[in-house]
Design a protein around this motif. Structure first.
Motif, PDB file in Angstrom:
ATOM      1  N   ALA A 116       0.834  -1.203   0.000  1.00 13.34           N
ATOM      2  CA  ALA A 116       0.000   0.000   0.000  1.00 13.34           C
ATOM      3  C   ALA A 116       0.869   1.254   0.000  1.00 13.34           C
ATOM      4  N   ALA A 117       1.900   1.269   0.842  1.00 17.81           N
ATOM      5  CA  ALA A 117       2.804   2.423   0.893  1.00 17.81           C
ATOM      6  C   ALA A 117       3.544   2.607  -0.420  1.00 17.81           C
ATOM      7  N   ALA A 118       3.912   1.501  -1.049  1.00 19.39           N
ATOM      8  CA  ALA A 118       4.690   1.581  -2.287  1.00 19.39           C
ATOM      9  C   ALA A 118       3.858   2.039  -3.475  1.00 19.39           C
ATOM     10  N   THR A 119       2.524   1.912  -3.402  1.00 19.80           N
ATOM     11  CA  THR A 119       1.668   2.230  -4.539  1.00 19.80           C
ATOM     12  C   THR A 119       0.715   3.391  -4.289  1.00 19.80           C
ATOM     13  N   GLY A 120       0.811   4.041  -3.137  1.00 21.21           N
ATOM     14  CA  GLY A 120      -0.048   5.182  -2.867  1.00 21.21           C
ATOM     15  C   GLY A 120      -1.483   4.811  -2.551  1.00 21.21           C
ATOM     16  N   THR A 121      -1.697   3.618  -1.986  1.00 18.03           N
ATOM     17  CA  THR A 121      -3.035   3.172  -1.623  1.00 18.03           C
ATOM     18  C   THR A 121      -3.139   3.046  -0.105  1.00 18.03           C
ATOM     19  N   VAL A 122      -4.313   2.630   0.361  1.00 21.09           N
ATOM     20  CA  VAL A 122      -4.559   2.429   1.786  1.00 21.09           C
ATOM     21  C   VAL A 122      -4.553   0.929   2.065  1.00 21.09           C
ATOM     22  N   GLY A 123      -3.743   0.506   3.018  1.00 19.39           N
ATOM     23  CA  GLY A 123      -3.674  -0.910   3.369  1.00 19.39           C
ATOM     24  C   GLY A 123      -3.943  -1.099   4.845  1.00 19.39           C
ATOM     25  N   VAL A 124      -4.904  -1.966   5.189  1.00 21.11           N
ATOM     26  CA  VAL A 124      -5.301  -2.151   6.580  1.00 21.11           C
ATOM     27  C   VAL A 124      -5.142  -3.605   6.996  1.00 21.11           C
ATOM     28  N   LYS A 125      -4.335  -3.809   8.040  1.00 19.76           N
ATOM     29  CA  LYS A 125      -4.276  -5.097   8.732  1.00 19.76           C
ATOM     30  C   LYS A 125      -5.150  -4.984   9.972  1.00 19.76           C
ATOM     31  N   PRO A 126      -6.203  -5.785  10.084  1.00 21.10           N
ATOM     32  CA  PRO A 126      -7.070  -5.676  11.255  1.00 21.10           C
ATOM     33  C   PRO A 126      -6.414  -6.284  12.480  1.00 21.10           C
ATOM     34  N   PRO A 127      -6.995  -6.082  13.658  1.00 26.34           N
ATOM     35  CA  PRO A 127      -6.475  -6.769  14.842  1.00 26.34           C
ATOM     36  C   PRO A 127      -6.633  -8.275  14.674  1.00 26.34           C
TER      37      PRO A 127
ATOM     38  N   ALA B 218       6.647  -2.330  10.311  1.00 23.90           N
ATOM     39  CA  ALA B 218       5.360  -3.009  10.163  1.00 23.90           C
ATOM     40  C   ALA B 218       5.262  -4.294  10.975  1.00 23.90           C
ATOM     41  N   THR B 219       6.361  -5.048  11.052  1.00 23.75           N
ATOM     42  CA  THR B 219       6.335  -6.365  11.681  1.00 23.75           C
ATOM     43  C   THR B 219       5.912  -6.314  13.148  1.00 23.75           C
ATOM     44  N   LEU B 220       6.137  -5.189  13.812  1.00 26.17           N
ATOM     45  CA  LEU B 220       5.760  -5.070  15.228  1.00 26.17           C
ATOM     46  C   LEU B 220       4.306  -5.480  15.444  1.00 26.17           C
ATOM     47  N   PHE B 221       3.420  -5.058  14.542  1.00 26.50           N
ATOM     48  CA  PHE B 221       1.996  -5.285  14.759  1.00 26.50           C
ATOM     49  C   PHE B 221       1.545  -6.678  14.316  1.00 26.50           C
ATOM     50  N   ASN B 222       2.415  -7.385  13.621  1.00 26.03           N
ATOM     51  CA  ASN B 222       2.168  -8.811  13.399  1.00 26.03           C
ATOM     52  C   ASN B 222       2.471  -9.603  14.662  1.00 26.03           C
ATOM     53  N   MET B 223       3.391  -9.086  15.474  1.00 27.67           N
ATOM     54  CA  MET B 223       3.721  -9.753  16.726  1.00 27.67           C
ATOM     55  C   MET B 223       2.742  -9.391  17.838  1.00 27.67           C
ATOM     56  N   THR B 224       2.305  -8.138  17.901  1.00 30.24           N
ATOM     57  CA  THR B 224       1.373  -7.746  18.963  1.00 30.24           C
ATOM     58  C   THR B 224      -0.064  -8.112  18.637  1.00 30.24           C
ATOM     59  N   GLY B 225      -0.375  -8.255  17.346  1.00 31.78           N
ATOM     60  CA  GLY B 225      -1.754  -8.484  16.929  1.00 31.78           C
ATOM     61  C   GLY B 225      -2.561  -7.215  16.786  1.00 31.78           C
ATOM     62  N   GLY B 226      -1.948  -6.056  17.030  1.00 30.83           N
ATOM     63  CA  GLY B 226      -2.672  -4.794  16.931  1.00 30.83           C
ATOM     64  C   GLY B 226      -3.030  -4.436  15.502  1.00 30.83           C
ATOM     65  N   ALA B 227      -4.155  -3.747  15.338  1.00 34.11           N
ATOM     66  CA  ALA B 227      -4.530  -3.244  14.020  1.00 34.11           C
ATOM     67  C   ALA B 227      -3.501  -2.231  13.544  1.00 34.11           C
ATOM     68  N   ALA B 228      -3.312  -2.157  12.232  1.00 33.99           N
ATOM     69  CA  ALA B 228      -2.338  -1.209  11.686  1.00 33.99           C
ATOM     70  C   ALA B 228      -2.756  -0.833  10.270  1.00 33.99           C
ATOM     71  N   VAL B 229      -2.389   0.378   9.872  1.00 36.46           N
ATOM     72  CA  VAL B 229      -2.798   0.891   8.570  1.00 36.46           C
ATOM     73  C   VAL B 229      -1.690   1.744   7.975  1.00 36.46           C
ATOM     74  N   SER B 230      -1.526   1.641   6.658  1.00 35.31           N
ATOM     75  CA  SER B 230      -0.654   2.565   5.931  1.00 35.31           C
ATOM     76  C   SER B 230      -1.526   3.437   5.054  1.00 35.31           C
ATOM     77  N   VAL B 231      -1.302   4.748   5.141  1.00 37.46           N
ATOM     78  CA  VAL B 231      -2.070   5.693   4.324  1.00 37.46           C
ATOM     79  C   VAL B 231      -1.106   6.565   3.538  1.00 37.46           C
ATOM     80  N   PRO B 232      -1.491   6.970   2.313  1.00 36.04           N
ATOM     81  CA  PRO B 232      -0.622   7.838   1.514  1.00 36.04           C
ATOM     82  C   PRO B 232      -0.782   9.296   1.908  1.00 36.04           C
ATOM     83  N   VAL B 233       0.340   9.992   1.968  1.00 28.66           N
ATOM     84  CA  VAL B 233       0.345  11.411   2.309  1.00 28.66           C
ATOM     85  C   VAL B 233       1.087  12.161   1.215  1.00 28.66           C
ATOM     86  N   ALA B 234       0.477  13.206   0.707  1.00 28.18           N
ATOM     87  CA  ALA B 234       1.073  13.967  -0.385  1.00 28.18           C
ATOM     88  C   ALA B 234       2.407  14.573   0.026  1.00 28.18           C
ATOM     89  N   ALA B 235       3.354  14.551  -0.911  1.00 25.46           N
ATOM     90  CA  ALA B 235       4.665  15.167  -0.714  1.00 25.46           C
ATOM     91  C   ALA B 235       4.999  15.948  -1.978  1.00 25.46           C
TER      92      ALA B 235
END
Length: 412
Positions: free
Chosen positions: A178-189, A366-383
């Protein structure tokens, strides 16, 4: 590249209830005419999709699923009846008569599956170069990787072939592409106990669309947000544009009433060593001939003693308690990637140990939240003067709805 509609996905679906066939044909025309640019799909079956539409059109209005008519491809790690499943390698292609329960649940909600999106072999790398098939291209950065392992899903959404795509995440595999392509990617809890890093999620063009597909209401309230721009894993350096973009977002969130402060690394090298050994241990069960990186992981896993495997799982499971003790925050804000997507082949040309290390340097948070199980999201921000930068938000104490709420303040 097609920009997402400003109309929320929920409203677009409702407007299309009466003419699903025409809507599907528009998607299929787009996929069949444009996917040769990016190779995001492993397989497409127009007749199977049209048969699905005919069934959905026969469903009474009061029995329609919540996602009735949503065109949604499935990542090619998940079996779906009628479609081949290649698991990121032509040598692994199977034809399944059954459907994975997770995909079956989506079908019960009314989705239309037009095909399967490409992945890296067995979903094991942060880039997407399926064995014996064309590498997936990045619509945002021509010639560069779209990230992985859900690279096909991200490329399909970024190019506008679909509005949303299924993806899975065992170490950043939704959020990295998602970060590499300018999209939104969500890993749920998810329940990560016992060394279980993987969750199923989606890639979309907006946080609002992601919340709708998950069926989660966003919650906006002041949160405690910790900012970490130092690499958490891998020990590499971080591009200045990644740091400056995160700092800009931190200032914006502070202005919106969140309590924002810097945090430092909560642990040393042991947790990621545990993650790497858990990954290697799981790789032992991958059968058959494999690419160099898979073979290296299998050999590494086979060489681990039973006591080390147990120790790695215990260290993996201890990470959640470790960060709760270290950080008095609700959400962690960081870059998603340490530097821009490199060219296709950058990782795979390296010897497997360095390939793995370089992937870690590219994706150190990113891997931190695969270990904790917490939800995590990548969002694109204009630069200014360049494609958007992926910014990562991970839940430490925030609920899923609260995380998506703050994410929607960064990107609608």
């Amino acid at each position: 590249m097609v920009n997402g509609s400003v109309i929320p996905l929920e409203d677009r679906l409702r407007a299309g209830f009466g003419h699903l066939g025409d809507t599907l044909d528009e998607y299929l025309t787009r996929i069949c005419s444009e996917d040769s640019v990016v190779h995001s799909f492993a397989s497409v079956d127009p007749e199977l999709a049209r048969r699905r539409v005919r069934y959905l059109e026969s469903v009474p209005a009061d029995r329609r699923g919540r996602l009735h008519g949503l065109v949604l491809p499935i990542k090619d790690l998940m079996p779906v009846a009628g479609f081949p499943c290649s698991y990121g390698s032509v040598t692994r292609t199977e034809q399944h008569v059954g459907t994975d329960p997770w995909a079956a649940q989506l079908l019960r909600k009314g989705v239309i599956i037009p095909g399967k999106t490409q992945t890296s072999e067995m979903g094991m790398t942060a880039y997407c170069e399926p064995v014996g098939m064309p590498a997936v291209a990045n619509p945002l950065w021509p010639g560069r990787t779209p990230g992985g392992s859900s690279g096909g899903a991200a490329a399909a959404v970024a190019l506008g072939l679909v509005d949303v795509a299924h993806a899975s995440d065992g170490g950043g595999s939704i959020r990295v592409p998602a970060a590499a392509t300018g999209t939104v990617g969500v890993k749920p809890p998810h329940n990560s106990s016992g060394g279980s890093p993987t969750a199923q999620g989606f890639i979309t063009r907006s946080v609002g669309d992601a919340a709708f597909v998950f069926g989660v209401s966003t919650v906006r309230r002041p949160l405690r947000i910790g900012v970490l721009v130092e690499p958490l894993h891998g020990g590499g350096s971080v591009s200045p544009v990644m740091v400056s973009t995160v700092c800009t977002v931190a200032d914006r969130l502070s202005d919106l009433g969140h309590r924002v402060r810097e945090v430092s690394r909560p642990y040393g090298e042991r947790p990621f060593a545990a993650f790497a050994d858990v990954l290697a241990s799981r790789s032992v069960h991958i059968p058959g001939p494999a690419s160099d990186i898979i073979e290296w992981l299998r050999e590494r896993g086979a060489a681990l003693s039973e006591s080390r495997r147990a120790e790695a799982v215990a260290d993996f499971d201890a990470v959640l308690g470790m960060i709760l003790s270290a950080w008095d925050i609700d959400v962690l804000l960081s870059p998603t990637l340490a530097f821009d997507p490199p060219e296709i082949g950058h990782f795979s040309r390296l010897e497997p140990p360095e390939d793995f290390a370089e992937q870690t340097r590219w994706t150190p948070w990113a891997t931190l939240f695969n270990m904790t199980g917490g939800a995590a999201v990548s969002v694109p921000v204009a630069a200014a003067g360049r494609p958007p930068v992926g910014v990562h938000l991970g839940s430490v104490r925030a609920s899923f709805g609260e995380l998506l709420g703050v994410a929607s303040q960064v990107h609608p």
